[in-house]
Design an enzyme around this catalytic site. Structure first.
Site, PDB file in Angstrom:
ATOM      1  N   LYS A  35       0.787  -1.237   0.000  1.00 27.74           N
ATOM      2  CA  LYS A  35       0.000   0.000   0.000  1.00 27.74           C
ATOM      3  C   LYS A  35       0.818   1.285   0.000  1.00 27.74           C
ATOM      4  O   LYS A  35       1.765   1.423   0.765  1.00 27.74           O
ATOM      5  CB  LYS A  35      -0.886   0.020   1.245  1.00 27.74           C
ATOM      6  CG  LYS A  35      -1.998  -0.998   1.213  1.00 27.74           C
ATOM      7  CD  LYS A  35      -2.771  -0.874   2.492  1.00 27.74           C
ATOM      8  CE  LYS A  35      -3.991  -1.773   2.478  1.00 27.74           C
ATOM      9  NZ  LYS A  35      -4.644  -1.741   3.795  1.00 27.74           N
TER      10      LYS A  35
ATOM     11  N   GLY B 294      10.630  -6.414   7.891  1.00 29.28           N
ATOM     12  CA  GLY B 294       9.436  -7.044   7.331  1.00 29.28           C
ATOM     13  C   GLY B 294       9.707  -8.016   6.201  1.00 29.28           C
ATOM     14  O   GLY B 294      10.637  -8.825   6.261  1.00 29.28           O
TER      15      GLY B 294
HETATM   16  P1  AMP Z   1       4.041  -4.589   2.886  1.00 30.39           P
HETATM   17  O1  AMP Z   1       3.725  -5.226   4.208  1.00 30.39           O
HETATM   18  O2  AMP Z   1       3.318  -3.316   2.635  1.00 30.39           O
HETATM   19  O3  AMP Z   1       5.534  -4.488   2.635  1.00 30.39           O
HETATM   20  O4  AMP Z   1       3.435  -5.564   1.803  1.00 30.39           O
HETATM   21  C1  AMP Z   1       3.890  -6.856   1.601  1.00 30.39           C
HETATM   22  C2  AMP Z   1       2.866  -7.602   0.818  1.00 30.39           C
HETATM   23  O5  AMP Z   1       2.651  -6.973  -0.424  1.00 30.39           O
HETATM   24  C3  AMP Z   1       3.302  -9.029   0.502  1.00 30.39           C
HETATM   25  O6  AMP Z   1       2.438  -9.908   1.164  1.00 30.39           O
HETATM   26  C4  AMP Z   1       3.137  -9.125  -1.012  1.00 30.39           C
HETATM   27  O7  AMP Z   1       2.504 -10.321  -1.433  1.00 30.39           O
HETATM   28  C5  AMP Z   1       2.250  -7.950  -1.331  1.00 30.39           C
HETATM   29  N1  AMP Z   1       2.420  -7.503  -2.714  1.00 30.39           N
HETATM   30  C6  AMP Z   1       3.541  -7.064  -3.305  1.00 30.39           C
HETATM   31  N2  AMP Z   1       3.317  -6.797  -4.600  1.00 30.39           N
HETATM   32  C7  AMP Z   1       2.029  -7.099  -4.848  1.00 30.39           C
HETATM   33  C8  AMP Z   1       1.206  -7.029  -5.996  1.00 30.39           C
HETATM   34  N3  AMP Z   1       1.682  -6.603  -7.175  1.00 30.39           N
HETATM   35  N4  AMP Z   1      -0.098  -7.385  -5.870  1.00 30.39           N
HETATM   36  C9  AMP Z   1      -0.588  -7.804  -4.674  1.00 30.39           C
HETATM   37  N5  AMP Z   1       0.149  -7.884  -3.560  1.00 30.39           N
HETATM   38  C10 AMP Z   1       1.435  -7.531  -3.642  1.00 30.39           C
END
Ligand code: AMP
Length: 418
Positions: free
Chosen positions: A206, A375
């Protein structure tokens, strides 16, 4: 401002309340709880050894899981005491409760050079409420406070903040453990004046989670690479067809402001130029919590931006990998937070792994300082066996992000100024 660390403290014979992060994964095997990953325990050993060398009486406190203020046997720290004892080659006593008679008696019996681990502090609701009376009880007779739990430092809880206040009011020193010291050095000082070119890589789900980090780093970065689902909100802002990609339409204006700021400051902001796309379908399966599981079918590489209405972008494509890796290769400082795609699915992990390799390579080849902001990027690097090759992998998730945003973390603020 620089904080006191255990190197500056004289703890000979002192009772030292030491907040650690032993929030370890546990699995039941044959009726016993077994720790499946010791990383968080081994990470505290240098601090504990230094405290032991100094002849401190060490009282260890941590949370484990989310017991919501109630005693939850599956979240007991007891197995940690046994493991720590093996790692240190000396006995680690265990108190059945972190406050009350059990804790008081165990603390009173501690001699210099001995260790005691208290039961999960979150078995009491007052921990998360940072209740002052509870903090005073938890502090016991501590004469010094040490915090080595960076991953919990963004929370103002009794063990991360309240106890430090109690000890400070007694005139006792409150300092960072060696792990906390490194986190503050790499996520703080090193990024304050990074050697140029400074390349920031951001990914993950996000924009809304990371916009404050983007905004702050646009002040310092020479290049900003954006991948992951986050990139699709930027693409949407630029008028591209994003199909079923994960986007936040309410963040479009925020993304546009970041693009404008990057241009104004001469930051080279790179977005994906191609994608791995797949078709999400509800396959009829449900997860453990009964929620429908989306399956991704027919993965393919799409050059350019316009995804079909039925497809979602799930990883950066090969041309993007090349662009990102070229930028990383020239960097002298690198900060990476967030995967480039849905790396949990092997089919969509290539972009994240390629970026991880490029980061490791830049560190090895010309000594770039590479900092991984916690993370999922840490998980991905470790999965690819590259964890040892970067300068620093943060142990914090939410705490790293808040620290990178420039926020003052309560657990850090509570430590004594040097
Ligand atoms: P964050 O905790 O914000 O670093 O998000 C990590 C998550 O983002 C992981 O579980 C990934 O699977 C997800 N993610 C990364 N790229 C994508 C994408 N293109 N579409 C959906 N989920 C994504």
């Amino acid at each position: 401002m620089a904080k006191l660390t255990i190197r500056d403290m004289n703890l000979q014979g002192k009772r030292v309340f030491t907040r650690v992060d032993y929030n370890v994964p546990l699995k039941e095997k044959g009726g016993v709880l077994v720790i499946t990953d010791l990383t968080r325990i081994t990470a505290t050993v240098p601090t504990l050894n230094l405290l032991l060398q100094q002849g401190a009486r060490i009282v260890l406190a941590s949370h484990l899981g989310r017991p919501k203020g109630k005693t939850e046997p599956s979240m007991s720290l007891r197995p940690v005491a046994a493991t720590l004892s093996e790692l240190l080659g000396r006995q680690v006593a265990f108190a059945e409760d972190c406050v009350g008679p059990a804790a008081e008696q165990a603390q009173a019996a501690l001699k210099p050079g001995e260790l005691l681990l208290l039961e999960n502090v979150r078995f009491h609701p007052e921990e998360e409420a940072n209740d002052a009376a509870f903090a005073a009880k938890l502090a016991g007779t501590a004469e010094a406070y040490v915090n080595d739990a960076f991953g919990s430092a963004h929370r103002a809880h009794a063990s991360t903040e309240g106890v430090a206040r109690v000890v400070a009011a007694r005139g006792g020193p409150c300092g960072a453990g060696l792990l906390m010291e490194k986190e503050l050095k790499f996520l703080g000082e090193e990024l304050e004046r990074p050697a140029a070119p400074f390349v920031v890589i951001l990914g993950g789900a996000k924009v809304s989670d990371k916009i404050k980090v983007i905004d702050r780093l646009l002040e310092k970065a020479n290049t900003l690479l954006i991948g992951g689902a986050m990139a699709y909100t930027f693409k949407l802002a630029q008028g591209a067809q994003v199909g079923k990609s994960l986007v936040e339409p309410d963040q479009v204006a925020v993304a546009l402001r970041a693009l404008t700021k990057a241009r104004a400051r001469g930051v080279n902001l790179l977005l994906p130029v191609d994608h791995v796309a797949a078709t999400p379908v509800a396959g009829g399966k449900v997860d453990k919590k009964g929620r429908p599981v989306t399956e991704y079918q027919n993965p393919r590489v799409i050059a350019g931006d316009n995804l079909a209405a039925t497809e979602a972008g799930v990883d950066i494509g090969p041309a993007t990998v090349q662009n990102f890796c070229a930028a990383i290769a020239g960097a002298r400082t690198i900060l990476w937070n967030g995967p480039m795609g849905m790396f949990e699915d092997k089919r969509f992990a290539e972009g994240t792994i390629a970026v991880g390799r490029a980061v490791a390579e830049a560190s090895k080849r010309h000594g770039a300082t590479s900092i991984i902001g916690g993370g999922d990027s840490v998980t991905a690097l470790n999965q690819a066996g590259l964890g040892e090759q970067v300068t620093w992998m943060s142990t914090g998730g939410g705490a790293s992000l808040e620290f990178l945003e420039g926020a003052v973390l309560p657990g850090v603020a509570a430590l004594t100024e040097r």
